[in-house]
Design a protein around this motif. Structure first.
Motif, PDB file in Angstrom:
ATOM      1  N   LEU A  40       6.019   4.141   5.111  1.00 16.25           N
ATOM      2  CA  LEU A  40       7.450   4.335   4.861  1.00 16.25           C
ATOM      3  C   LEU A  40       8.006   5.457   5.734  1.00 16.25           C
ATOM      4  CD1 LEU A  40      10.078   3.927   3.160  1.00 16.25           C
ATOM      5  CD2 LEU A  40       9.146   5.623   1.571  1.00 16.25           C
ATOM      6  N   ALA A  41       7.331   6.597   5.743  1.00 12.62           N
ATOM      7  CA  ALA A  41       7.837   7.759   6.470  1.00 12.62           C
ATOM      8  C   ALA A  41       7.826   7.539   7.978  1.00 12.62           C
ATOM      9  CB  ALA A  41       7.016   8.995   6.117  1.00 12.62           C
ATOM     10  N   ALA A  42       6.768   6.931   8.498  1.00  7.85           N
ATOM     11  CA  ALA A  42       6.696   6.675   9.938  1.00  7.85           C
ATOM     12  C   ALA A  42       7.833   5.761  10.372  1.00  7.85           C
ATOM     13  CB  ALA A  42       5.355   6.057  10.301  1.00  7.85           C
ATOM     14  N   ALA A  73       8.652   3.913  13.712  1.00  5.05           N
ATOM     15  CA  ALA A  73       7.310   3.538  14.157  1.00  5.05           C
ATOM     16  C   ALA A  73       6.615   2.641  13.143  1.00  5.05           C
ATOM     17  CB  ALA A  73       6.457   4.786  14.391  1.00  5.05           C
ATOM     18  N   GLY A  74       6.006   1.561  13.618  1.00  6.81           N
ATOM     19  CA  GLY A  74       5.331   0.622  12.747  1.00  6.81           C
ATOM     20  C   GLY A  74       3.853   0.939  12.589  1.00  6.81           C
ATOM     21  N   ARG A 119      -0.752   3.698  19.264  1.00  4.01           N
ATOM     22  CA  ARG A 119       0.658   3.423  19.525  1.00  4.01           C
ATOM     23  C   ARG A 119       1.172   2.417  18.504  1.00  4.01           C
ATOM     24  NH1 ARG A 119       3.043   5.307  24.186  1.00  4.01           N
ATOM     25  NH2 ARG A 119       1.637   6.390  25.597  1.00  4.01           N
ATOM     26  N   ALA A 120       2.436   2.561  18.178  1.00  5.13           N
ATOM     27  CA  ALA A 120       3.042   1.711  17.160  1.00  5.13           C
ATOM     28  C   ALA A 120       4.224   0.956  17.741  1.00  5.13           C
ATOM     29  CB  ALA A 120       3.517   2.564  15.976  1.00  5.13           C
ATOM     30  N   TRP A 165       9.061  -4.499   7.126  1.00  3.50           N
ATOM     31  CA  TRP A 165       7.766  -4.038   7.633  1.00  3.50           C
ATOM     32  C   TRP A 165       6.834  -3.643   6.486  1.00  3.50           C
ATOM     33  CZ3 TRP A 165       4.953  -4.379  11.821  1.00  3.50           C
ATOM     34  CH2 TRP A 165       3.856  -3.521  11.989  1.00  3.50           C
ATOM     35  N   LEU A 166       7.364  -2.917   5.507  1.00  2.00           N
ATOM     36  CA  LEU A 166       6.555  -2.524   4.350  1.00  2.00           C
ATOM     37  C   LEU A 166       6.055  -3.749   3.588  1.00  2.00           C
ATOM     38  CD1 LEU A 166       8.630   0.481   3.014  1.00  2.00           C
ATOM     39  CD2 LEU A 166       6.234   0.585   3.649  1.00  2.00           C
ATOM     40  N   GLU A 167       6.936  -4.725   3.433  1.00  2.00           N
ATOM     41  CA  GLU A 167       6.550  -5.944   2.727  1.00  2.00           C
ATOM     42  C   GLU A 167       5.434  -6.670   3.478  1.00  2.00           C
ATOM     43  OE1 GLU A 167       8.630  -9.837   0.671  1.00  2.00           O
ATOM     44  OE2 GLU A 167       9.601  -8.914   2.410  1.00  2.00           O
TER      45      GLU A 167
END
Length: 254
Positions: free
Chosen positions: A94-96, A102-103, A127-128, A141-143
């Motif tokens: 979440l924070a990134a 950033a993923g 790297r993200a 992305w979180l899901e």
């Protein structure tokens, strides 16, 4: 944050978000042979490792009351292990995403089975991918990478190991997400509204629908969650009810 042709340089991102609290910390370095992927718990070959993690948590909880693992029910240990894992995965992802676009990939997170202390995560990801900076992109992305990704598979593995409700586990995920947003919003006030918006967005999606909802704000103006299930902490010797527990009475209730 540094971006290049290969995406976001993740080490600097994790150094920054790791300052929020211990749940946001992920070691960013080449991982030696003492590390294994968290996703391995979902495979048949990883079930023994997963069972050992639940037993470890039972032992830790039992020791707090002067006993041992046998004093804590298996389903209680499984639930609280899962809630801790959910917090440690959702918080840095979440924070990134919110703070740096950033993923961070949950499927590349790893742990040390032979550790002596609490669960800590690391990643060899350097790297993200660059995410969109809007709430919808972060929620998606979180899901994808956590809620319906690694955590969903670990939840399935836990229900295969013993008797525990899938709904309870998914409730733990919703609670952990709200807790991550709360901690991030307290440390980074400029991200509070977006963090809470991500929680609201996911609580309305099928993956977390029915697990809980925001019911108001506290004295500091932070959104407060009431979940629809209980993590079972009250069944730990000397335990009690968490602040968002469904078993808590609403203000004014008799």
């Amino acid at each position: 944050m540094v971006r290049g042709p290969g995406g976001v340089v993740l080490e600097r991102v994790l150094d920054d978000v790791g300052d929020v609290n211990v749940f946001f910390r992920v070691r960013a370095a080449p991982l030696d042979g003492g590390w294994e992927p968290v996703s391995g718990w979902a495979r048949a070959s990883g079930r023994e490792r997963l069972a050992a993690e639940v037993h470890r948590v039972r032992g830790q909880l039992g020791a707090l009351a002067g006993g041992g693992a046998e004093d804590v029910e298996w389903r209680v240990g499984a639930s609280l292990f899962h809630q801790g894992l959910a917090s440690r995965m959702l918080s840095p992802v979440l924070a990134a995403a919110l703070c740096h676009g950033a993923g961070l990939r949950a499927d590349l997170l790893a742990y040390q089975p032979g550790r002596s202390g609490p669960l800590a995560l690391g990643t060899a990801q350097t790297r993200a991918v660059v995410l969109g900076e809007d709430v919808a992109a972060v929620a998606a992305w979180l899901e994808e990478t956590v809620v319906e990704g690694v955590l969903a598979r670990v939840e399935e593995a836990l229900t295969g190991l013993g008797r525990i409700s899938p709904g309870l586990l998914r409730g733990n995920t919703g609670s952990a997400l709200a807790g991550a947003a709360r901690a991030l919003g307290a440390a980074r006030r400029d991200r509070r509204a977006d963090a809470e918006a991500v929680v609201r967005a996911l609580l309305e999606r099928p993956c977390l629908a029915g697990t809980g909802s925001y019911t108001g704000v506290d004295g500091a103006g932070r959104a407060t969650l009431r979940r629809t299930t209980c993590c079972l902490y009250y069944r730990v010797p000397g335990g009690g009810l968490c602040g968002d527990c469904a078993l808590r009475r609403s203000p004014g209730a008799r």
